[in-house]
Scaffold this motif. Structure first.
Motif, short mmCIF file in Angstrom:
data_model
loop_
_atom_site.label_atom_id
_atom_site.label_comp_id
_atom_site.label_asym_id
_atom_site.label_seq_id
_atom_site.Cartn_x
_atom_site.Cartn_y
_atom_site.Cartn_z
N TRP A 1 0.84 -1.21 0.00
CA TRP A 1 0.00 0.00 0.00
C TRP A 1 0.87 1.25 0.00
CZ3 TRP A 1 -4.30 1.76 -1.55
CH2 TRP A 1 -4.93 2.85 -0.97
N LYS A 2 1.95 1.23 0.76
CA LYS A 2 2.87 2.38 0.78
C LYS A 2 3.48 2.61 -0.60
CE LYS A 2 4.19 2.33 5.67
NZ LYS A 2 5.31 2.12 6.64
N GLU A 3 3.79 1.53 -1.28
CA GLU A 3 4.33 1.66 -2.64
C GLU A 3 3.30 2.27 -3.58
OE1 GLU A 3 7.08 -2.40 -2.21
OE2 GLU A 3 5.60 -2.23 -3.83
N PHE A 4 2.06 1.83 -3.47
CA PHE A 4 0.98 2.38 -4.28
C PHE A 4 0.82 3.88 -4.02
CE2 PHE A 4 0.01 -1.74 -5.57
CZ PHE A 4 -1.17 -1.82 -6.31
N LEU A 5 0.83 4.26 -2.75
CA LEU A 5 0.63 5.67 -2.38
C LEU A 5 1.74 6.55 -2.93
CD1 LEU A 5 -0.58 5.23 1.29
CD2 LEU A 5 -1.98 5.94 -0.66
N ALA A 6 2.97 6.06 -2.88
CA ALA A 6 4.09 6.85 -3.40
C ALA A 6 3.98 7.03 -4.91
CB ALA A 6 5.41 6.16 -3.04
N GLU A 7 3.61 5.98 -5.61
CA GLU A 7 3.44 6.08 -7.06
C GLU A 7 2.28 7.01 -7.41
OE1 GLU A 7 5.19 5.16 -9.48
OE2 GLU A 7 6.52 3.59 -8.75
N GLU A 8 1.20 6.92 -6.64
CA GLU A 8 0.03 7.76 -6.91
C GLU A 8 0.37 9.24 -6.72
OE1 GLU A 8 -4.08 9.57 -6.13
OE2 GLU A 8 -2.25 9.65 -4.93
N ALA A 9 1.14 9.57 -5.69
CA ALA A 9 1.54 10.95 -5.46
C ALA A 9 2.38 11.47 -6.62
CB ALA A 9 2.32 11.06 -4.15
N ASP A 10 3.25 10.62 -7.14
CA ASP A 10 4.08 11.01 -8.27
C ASP A 10 3.22 11.26 -9.51
OD1 ASP A 10 6.78 11.38 -9.35
OD2 ASP A 10 6.36 9.59 -10.53
N ILE A 11 2.23 10.41 -9.71
CA ILE A 11 1.31 10.59 -10.84
C ILE A 11 0.53 11.90 -10.70
CG2 ILE A 11 -0.82 9.69 -11.89
CD1 ILE A 11 0.33 6.86 -11.26
N MET A 12 0.04 12.18 -9.50
CA MET A 12 -0.73 13.40 -9.28
C MET A 12 0.09 14.65 -9.60
SD MET A 12 -3.83 12.64 -8.43
CE MET A 12 -4.42 14.19 -7.74
N LYS A 13 1.37 14.60 -9.32
CA LYS A 13 2.25 15.74 -9.62
C LYS A 13 2.37 15.95 -11.13
CE LYS A 13 5.19 14.99 -5.56
NZ LYS A 13 6.51 14.47 -5.11
N SER A 14 2.27 14.88 -11.88
CA SER A 14 2.50 14.96 -13.33
C SER A 14 1.24 15.32 -14.12
CB SER A 14 3.05 13.63 -13.84
OG SER A 14 2.05 12.62 -13.84
N LEU A 15 0.07 15.14 -13.53
CA LEU A 15 -1.18 15.36 -14.27
C LEU A 15 -1.57 16.83 -14.28
CD1 LEU A 15 -3.39 12.37 -13.04
CD2 LEU A 15 -2.25 12.60 -15.26
N ASP A 16 -2.10 17.28 -15.42
CA ASP A 16 -2.63 18.64 -15.52
C ASP A 16 -3.94 18.73 -14.75
OD1 ASP A 16 -0.56 19.48 -17.18
OD2 ASP A 16 -1.64 18.85 -19.00
N VAL A 17 -4.28 19.92 -14.28
CA VAL A 17 -5.57 20.15 -13.64
C VAL A 17 -6.61 20.25 -14.77
CG1 VAL A 17 -6.92 21.68 -12.18
CG2 VAL A 17 -4.47 21.36 -11.72
N ARG A 18 -7.54 19.30 -14.80
CA ARG A 18 -8.50 19.21 -15.90
C ARG A 18 -9.88 19.68 -15.46
NH1 ARG A 18 -7.08 15.44 -20.03
NH2 ARG A 18 -9.13 15.97 -20.91
N SER A 19 -10.57 20.36 -16.36
CA SER A 19 -11.93 20.84 -16.08
C SER A 19 -12.98 19.81 -16.46
CB SER A 19 -12.19 22.13 -16.85
OG SER A 19 -12.13 21.88 -18.26
N ASP A 20 -12.55 18.70 -17.05
CA ASP A 20 -13.52 17.71 -17.54
C ASP A 20 -13.24 16.31 -17.01
OD1 ASP A 20 -11.15 17.36 -18.90
OD2 ASP A 20 -12.07 17.02 -20.85
N ARG A 21 -12.53 16.24 -15.88
CA ARG A 21 -12.20 14.94 -15.30
C ARG A 21 -12.43 14.95 -13.79
NH1 ARG A 21 -11.90 14.22 -20.03
NH2 ARG A 21 -10.40 12.97 -21.22
N MET A 22 -12.99 13.85 -13.29
CA MET A 22 -13.16 13.72 -11.85
C MET A 22 -11.81 13.45 -11.17
SD MET A 22 -14.93 13.82 -9.13
CE MET A 22 -16.63 13.94 -9.69
N HIS A 23 -10.92 12.73 -11.86
CA HIS A 23 -9.59 12.42 -11.31
C HIS A 23 -8.55 13.30 -11.99
CE1 HIS A 23 -11.59 8.37 -10.55
NE2 HIS A 23 -11.36 8.88 -9.36
#
Length: 198
Positions: free
Chosen positions: A176-198
């Motif tokens: 789970w810790k590995e998943f959380l670290a990867e997810e945080a890295d993904i969140m940093k890379s994604l643009d803020v979208r006006s048409d997506r829930m995630h």
């Protein structure tokens, strides 16, 4: 429901909720498909792990809840005379899968990863629903998203607990810790979208 409670390492960009409110129709369309995919994912897990009675018992009512959420989002679209439209590519989920889903020979390890993937998506959805429930002007939608936030939090816990039913708790927590670290890295890379829930 705090970020700490959900385990997420990185909060949603604060700009997202304001952008989402200004484009609530697009957010509702994407949200509808997120609920449809959540129900479908649980059905797939039930079919894949047909030999796990506890998993089937826990996930079957979640299928019904997620499909109920799908219908409720469709109702919110109908109120606003917004057609459902086409499904959108979920870059967030696709990136999670590309980073975290790999060929695993061990059956229980594979099942754990699949359950934790679902837990992570539910946790992020819960966090976004909380933001909408607290910050948008539409009182009806604030109530709607508060109710869904509570439901998603329950689903998140159910997936974690199921993983711990079949795999030692310490191993689940490590993964789970590995998943959380990867997810945080993904969140940093994604643009803020006006048409997506995630």
């Amino acid at each position: 429901m705090s970020l700490t409670t959900l385990g997420l390492e990185l909060p949603t960009d604060p700009r997202w909720v304001n952008i989402a409110e200004m484009n609530i129709g697009e957010i509702l369309i994407d949200h509808a498909y997120c609920e449809q995919k959540a129900a479908s994912s649980c059905i797939s897990l039930i079919v894949q792990y047909f030999d796990k009675p506890q998993l089937i018992a826990v996930l079957t009512p979640i299928v019904a809840e997620e499909w109920g959420h799908f219908r409720r989002v469709l109702n919110e679209l109908d109120k606003r005379h917004i057609p459902l439209g086409r499904p959108r590519k979920d870059e967030y989920v696709n990136q999670l899968r590309s980073r975290l889903r790999r060929t695993i020979k061990d059956y229980l390890e594979q099942m754990m990863d699949n359950l934790l993937m679902n837990a992570l998506i539910e946790a992020r959805s819960c966090e976004r629903f909380k933001l909408l429930s607290e910050h948008i002007a539409d009182a009806g939608l604030r109530k709607f998203y508060h109710e869904l936030m509570i439901s998603e939090a329950g689903h998140y816990r159910s997936f974690i607990e199921l993983a711990e039913t079949y795999v030692p708790t310490q191993r689940v927590r490590e993964r789970w810790k590995e998943f959380l670290a990867e997810e945080a890295d993904i969140m940093k890379s994604l643009d803020v979208r006006s048409d997506r829930m995630h």
